[in-house]
Each structure stands twice: as C-alpha cells, then as structure tokens.
Write a protein that holds these residues in place. Structure first.
Motif, PDB file in Angstrom:
ATOM      1  N   HIS A  22       0.839  -1.194   0.000  1.00 52.00           N
ATOM      2  CA  HIS A  22       0.000   0.000   0.000  1.00 52.00           C
ATOM      3  C   HIS A  22       0.881   1.253   0.000  1.00 52.00           C
ATOM      4  O   HIS A  22       0.637   2.211  -0.747  1.00 52.00           O
ATOM      5  CB  HIS A  22      -0.913  -0.029   1.230  1.00 52.00           C
ATOM      6  N   ALA A  23       1.908   1.253   0.839  1.00 53.40           N
ATOM      7  CA  ALA A  23       2.796   2.407   0.949  1.00 53.40           C
ATOM      8  C   ALA A  23       3.517   2.682  -0.370  1.00 53.40           C
ATOM      9  O   ALA A  23       3.646   3.842  -0.791  1.00 53.40           O
ATOM     10  CB  ALA A  23       3.804   2.174   2.070  1.00 53.40           C
ATOM     11  N   LEU A  24       4.010   1.626  -1.020  1.00 53.22           N
ATOM     12  CA  LEU A  24       4.718   1.805  -2.288  1.00 53.22           C
ATOM     13  C   LEU A  24       3.786   2.352  -3.357  1.00 53.22           C
ATOM     14  O   LEU A  24       4.140   3.286  -4.094  1.00 53.22           O
ATOM     15  CB  LEU A  24       5.324   0.481  -2.742  1.00 53.22           C
ATOM     16  N   ALA A  25       2.589   1.793  -3.469  1.00 56.14           N
ATOM     17  CA  ALA A  25       1.638   2.251  -4.479  1.00 56.14           C
ATOM     18  C   ALA A  25       1.275   3.716  -4.258  1.00 56.14           C
ATOM     19  O   ALA A  25       1.213   4.519  -5.206  1.00 56.14           O
ATOM     20  CB  ALA A  25       0.384   1.383  -4.454  1.00 56.14           C
ATOM     21  N   SER A  26       1.036   4.089  -3.010  1.00 57.60           N
ATOM     22  CA  SER A  26       0.702   5.471  -2.684  1.00 57.60           C
ATOM     23  C   SER A  26       1.848   6.415  -3.040  1.00 57.60           C
ATOM     24  O   SER A  26       1.638   7.495  -3.609  1.00 57.60           O
ATOM     25  CB  SER A  26       0.370   5.583  -1.195  1.00 57.60           C
ATOM     26  N   PHE A  27       3.063   6.014  -2.707  1.00 53.25           N
ATOM     27  CA  PHE A  27       4.244   6.830  -3.020  1.00 53.25           C
ATOM     28  C   PHE A  27       4.355   7.082  -4.518  1.00 53.25           C
ATOM     29  O   PHE A  27       4.566   8.229  -4.956  1.00 53.25           O
ATOM     30  CB  PHE A  27       5.495   6.123  -2.506  1.00 53.25           C
ATOM     31  N   LEU A  28       4.225   6.034  -5.314  1.00 53.37           N
ATOM     32  CA  LEU A  28       4.362   6.172  -6.764  1.00 53.37           C
ATOM     33  C   LEU A  28       3.284   7.091  -7.333  1.00 53.37           C
ATOM     34  O   LEU A  28       3.561   7.934  -8.190  1.00 53.37           O
ATOM     35  CB  LEU A  28       4.294   4.801  -7.427  1.00 53.37           C
ATOM     36  N   ALA A  29       2.051   6.947  -6.838  1.00 48.51           N
ATOM     37  CA  ALA A  29       0.962   7.793  -7.329  1.00 48.51           C
ATOM     38  C   ALA A  29       1.194   9.253  -6.951  1.00 48.51           C
ATOM     39  O   ALA A  29       0.971  10.162  -7.767  1.00 48.51           O
ATOM     40  CB  ALA A  29      -0.371   7.303  -6.760  1.00 48.51           C
ATOM     41  N   THR A  34       1.683   6.767 -13.274  1.00 47.97           N
ATOM     42  CA  THR A  34       0.471   5.988 -13.485  1.00 47.97           C
ATOM     43  C   THR A  34       0.703   4.613 -12.868  1.00 47.97           C
ATOM     44  O   THR A  34       1.697   3.946 -13.201  1.00 47.97           O
ATOM     45  CB  THR A  34       0.153   5.837 -14.979  1.00 47.97           C
ATOM     46  N   VAL A  35      -0.167   4.212 -11.976  1.00 48.18           N
ATOM     47  CA  VAL A  35       0.066   2.990 -11.205  1.00 48.18           C
ATOM     48  C   VAL A  35      -1.090   2.014 -11.416  1.00 48.18           C
ATOM     49  O   VAL A  35      -2.239   2.315 -11.068  1.00 48.18           O
ATOM     50  CB  VAL A  35       0.213   3.303  -9.696  1.00 48.18           C
ATOM     51  N   HIS A  36      -0.774   0.866 -11.962  1.00 48.44           N
ATOM     52  CA  HIS A  36      -1.758  -0.197 -12.153  1.00 48.44           C
ATOM     53  C   HIS A  36      -1.583  -1.224 -11.035  1.00 48.44           C
ATOM     54  O   HIS A  36      -0.478  -1.744 -10.827  1.00 48.44           O
ATOM     55  CB  HIS A  36      -1.570  -0.865 -13.515  1.00 48.44           C
ATOM     56  N   LEU A  37      -2.655  -1.521 -10.338  1.00 50.35           N
ATOM     57  CA  LEU A  37      -2.623  -2.463  -9.225  1.00 50.35           C
ATOM     58  C   LEU A  37      -3.473  -3.676  -9.568  1.00 50.35           C
ATOM     59  O   LEU A  37      -4.684  -3.555  -9.799  1.00 50.35           O
ATOM     60  CB  LEU A  37      -3.159  -1.809  -7.943  1.00 50.35           C
ATOM     61  N   LEU A  46      -6.835   4.358  -1.630  1.00 54.33           N
ATOM     62  CA  LEU A  46      -5.739   4.175  -2.581  1.00 54.33           C
ATOM     63  C   LEU A  46      -6.269   4.135  -4.009  1.00 54.33           C
ATOM     64  O   LEU A  46      -5.738   4.795  -4.901  1.00 54.33           O
ATOM     65  CB  LEU A  46      -4.974   2.895  -2.253  1.00 54.33           C
ATOM     66  N   SER A  47      -7.333   3.387  -4.230  1.00 57.21           N
ATOM     67  CA  SER A  47      -7.875   3.261  -5.584  1.00 57.21           C
ATOM     68  C   SER A  47      -8.445   4.573  -6.100  1.00 57.21           C
ATOM     69  O   SER A  47      -8.573   4.764  -7.318  1.00 57.21           O
ATOM     70  CB  SER A  47      -8.955   2.171  -5.626  1.00 57.21           C
ATOM     71  N   SER A  48      -8.787   5.500  -5.198  1.00 58.00           N
ATOM     72  CA  SER A  48      -9.352   6.786  -5.617  1.00 58.00           C
ATOM     73  C   SER A  48      -8.283   7.843  -5.906  1.00 58.00           C
ATOM     74  O   SER A  48      -8.612   8.943  -6.356  1.00 58.00           O
ATOM     75  CB  SER A  48     -10.300   7.317  -4.532  1.00 58.00           C
ATOM     76  N   MET A  49      -7.013   7.511  -5.675  1.00 54.90           N
ATOM     77  CA  MET A  49      -5.941   8.471  -5.918  1.00 54.90           C
ATOM     78  C   MET A  49      -5.750   8.713  -7.411  1.00 54.90           C
ATOM     79  O   MET A  49      -5.939   7.808  -8.233  1.00 54.90           O
ATOM     80  CB  MET A  49      -4.623   7.980  -5.305  1.00 54.90           C
ATOM     81  N   THR A  50      -5.378   9.931  -7.769  1.00 53.64           N
ATOM     82  CA  THR A  50      -5.102  10.273  -9.161  1.00 53.64           C
ATOM     83  C   THR A  50      -3.979   9.391  -9.710  1.00 53.64           C
ATOM     84  O   THR A  50      -2.926   9.244  -9.090  1.00 53.64           O
ATOM     85  CB  THR A  50      -4.689  11.748  -9.276  1.00 53.64           C
TER      86      THR A  50
END
Length: 379
Positions: A22-29, A34-37, A46-50
């Motif tokens: 979760h922390a890594l995905a948030s950091f990248l966003a 552009t982050v595909h999970l 997290l899914s609502s982040m730009t």
C-alpha cells in the motif's frame, strides 16, 4: 513519468506485507506515476488516488488457493497489454515471470504446522505445493529480488541458489503519525478503549491464529505457567483471528486463564492496542520481518521476539536481551517475561532510542529505495 504495474494479494493497511505494498503504491501515485494495481483487494482511499488504476481479481469463496492462479494470470495479461516500457514489481509468485520480485515471505523457509480440521490441513498442503512452485519459477527468472531483511536474503540464497548480485535488502518504513511515541494521556485513553481498568500490566500478542507460525501455542504454555503465580500481575490481550482462534479461546476458558487472557479478535486499530501495552510478545517460529514488532518499538513498547524474526537485525545491543532463542520454548519465554516484569519501567526508557531510530525511516524512504532499484534494473 513512468507507468508502473504492481501485483499482490491485497493493497490495504491491515497486515505487514499489505501495508508495505500500500505504501509503495501510494508513493508512486503521489510522485505522478500511473500505477496499475492487480490485486484481490485495494483500499478505497488508494484506488481513488489520481493515476491509480485498480484491476481487481476475484477470490472465489474467499479461497486463496483458487484466487492465486487468477491473480497471476491477470498480472501477466495486464503487463503484456501495458507494454515493455512499464515498470513492474511482483510479490512472490503473484504475477508475471521475468520481472523484479519483492519477497515479504518465503514459502520455502517455513512449513506451516496446521492443527485445525482435516479439510484445512489438506488445503494448506495443496496450497504450499502451489506456492512453492510459483515461488521457485518467479525467483529463478527475476532480474532483481528485493528482500525485507537480511534473514530473507539468506533464505532466498540458501533455498534457491539466487546469487547475491541479484538481491537487495530494503527494510520497511514506519508511519510516525500513527505509530508515534505514546503520551501518558494517550496510554490511559487506549486502555479505557480496550476496557483495561484494573491497573494491571498489559502484555499483547498480535498475529494470525491460523497455524503455529506466530508461536501463540508457546506463549499459551508460558502463560499457563506464569498465571499460577499469585504475584504475576500481567494480563494478556490477544489480537488476531484464524482457524484455531475459537479453539484457543475455549482452551483458555477451560484452563482457568480467562481472567488473565482476553481474545480481542480482529483489530483494525493496532496502534491503539499497542498504546495500551506494556510489552509485546512475539515468539514466532518464522518471521521474514515482523512489522508488528517494528511498530511496537515505534510506540515505545518493548518487544520480546525470537531470533527468527528479520526485524531483530534492527535491534540495538541495548535491546538484545529481549531476543529469545529460536526455536521458541515456553521456559525461555517465561524467563524473558519475568526479566521484563522485574524492570518494566526501565524497559520503557531503554527502548526510546530504538523507537526514535525506527520512526525516522518513513514508508516513503522505503518506497524511494525500491523505485530506484526497479528503475535501475530496467535501464
């Protein structure tokens, strides 16, 4: 900015590896990527982040063994669709082969001891065979293997012969806002929230009760020995769920331990549980890292832990006596708990420096290291 693909079971803040992902995905966003999970579950915030695109994969009947192949297939398909310029990081065998891999838990390093129903044991055995095969294939093909501790790195080399040149160790970070030092007022409020009002000391166990990996059976045996002593003035709070949870609750009741051992079930407020604690007890048989121990120290709570846990690599010498031998034994755990209780207030002070050091490394610090490593591997 780059396009990234991350694949794992869950991107939530509920567990150790889930919190790290979760922390890594948030950091990248937040850095504009552009982050595909690809995952079974992605936290709503997290899914609502730009820039975040959540590709949810079903887990039929809640069964991990059925959901895992679906997840791996979806990750590989998504990576092909995104193209070769995409930066990819897979957790274990959860995705496409030939990409960097992040190891939070090595299946080859520990064979679970499941004491639940026959159906559960059969499912666990089948799952282990599948995960071992996926793990081996993914590790052998990975150009980069990121491990959460030196212990995990050693296990990867020992079990699969992966050369050290392909392995990097990146320790977890922390959220100092949630897991900061606990003030006397916050400690009092946390105890009230957990209905701890008898003035006794509080020990805490945090972990899944589905198998014996976390060592709760050892702690139960140790607590049985401690509780017969009228002078033992410590209560145990158990936060966790799993296939054996009901059996342990019933056993505590029939053993006369219900007065000093309380089962809290699943808790989404671990920071509050730790704020109420005087000591954490974590007698794990295998622990690639041990985020619960890490977060306890961040809160200023001494943590008794087995040498099997990777997090002990971050213990300073001043906390060395909190580390018990591996494998955990009830007699050594009794001795460690008695030693802690004899100097409980001093231990609170002794853990301060280690607490500050762990809080100083954030999840963003960890994520930046990982992003740099993956970028370098793709260059």
């Amino acid at each position: 900015m780059s396009s990234w693909l991350l694949a794992t079971g869950d991107f939530t803040t509920a567990g150790g590896m889930d919190r790290a992902n979760h922390a890594l995905a948030s950091f990248l966003a937040r850095r504009g990527h552009t982050v595909h999970l690809v995952a079974h579950r992605v936290a709503a915030e997290l899914s609502s982040m730009t820039g975040v695109h959540a590709h949810r994969v079903p887990r039929p009947f809640g069964a991990h063994l059925i959901g895992a192949p679906l997840l791996a297939h979806a990750a590989a398909s998504r990576l092909r669709a995104l193209g070769p310029s995409t930066r990819a990081l897979m957790n274990g065998g959860n995705g496409a082969r030939g990409t960097p891999m992040w190891v939070h838990y090595l299946h080859a390093a520990y064979a679970p001891r499941v004491a639940a129903s026959l159906r559960t044991r059969i499912s666990a055995a089948a799952g282990r065979r599948y995960y071992l095969a996926r793990e081996r294939a993914a590790l052998m093909a990975a150009p980069l293997v990121i491990c959460n501790s030196e212990r995990t790195s050693s296990d990867v080399r020992r079990h699969y012969g992966i050369p050290a040149s392909r392995i990097k160790v990146v320790y977890y970070g922390a959220d100092p806002r949630t897991f900061g030092a606990v003030s006397p007022d916050a400690r009092r409020d946390a105890r009230r929230a957990l209905d701890v009002t008898n003035g006794r000391r509080v020990a805490v166990f945090i972990g899944a009760l589905g198998d014996r990996r976390k060592g709760f059976d050892v702690l139960f045996e140790a607590w049985t020995a401690l509780a017969v002593d009228p002078a033992w003035d410590v209560d145990l709070l158990v936060a966790g769920v799993g296939a054996e949870a009901d059996a342990w609750t019933a056993r505590a009741r029939t053993s006369g331990l219900a007065r000093s051992m309380r089962f809290l079930g699943f808790r989404g407020d671990i920071a509050t549980v730790l704020a109420a604690a005087d000591v954490l007890v974590h007698p794990a048989r295998y622990e690639a890292y041990g985020l619960g121990v890490h977060e306890a120290i961040c809160r200023g709570v001494p943590a008794i832990v087995t040498a099997a846990a990777g997090v002990t690599e971050r213990y300073p010498k001043s906390l060395g006596s909190l580390i018990v031998a591996d494998p955990p034994r009830s007699s050594t755990l009794v001795a460690a708990l008695r030693a802690w209780r004899a100097n409980a207030d001093e231990w609170r002070l002794r853990v301060d420096d280690a607490s500050a050091a762990l809080r100083a490394r954030s999840w963003d610090d960890m994520s930046a290291e990982i992003a740099d490593l993956v970028e370098a591997a793709a260059a």
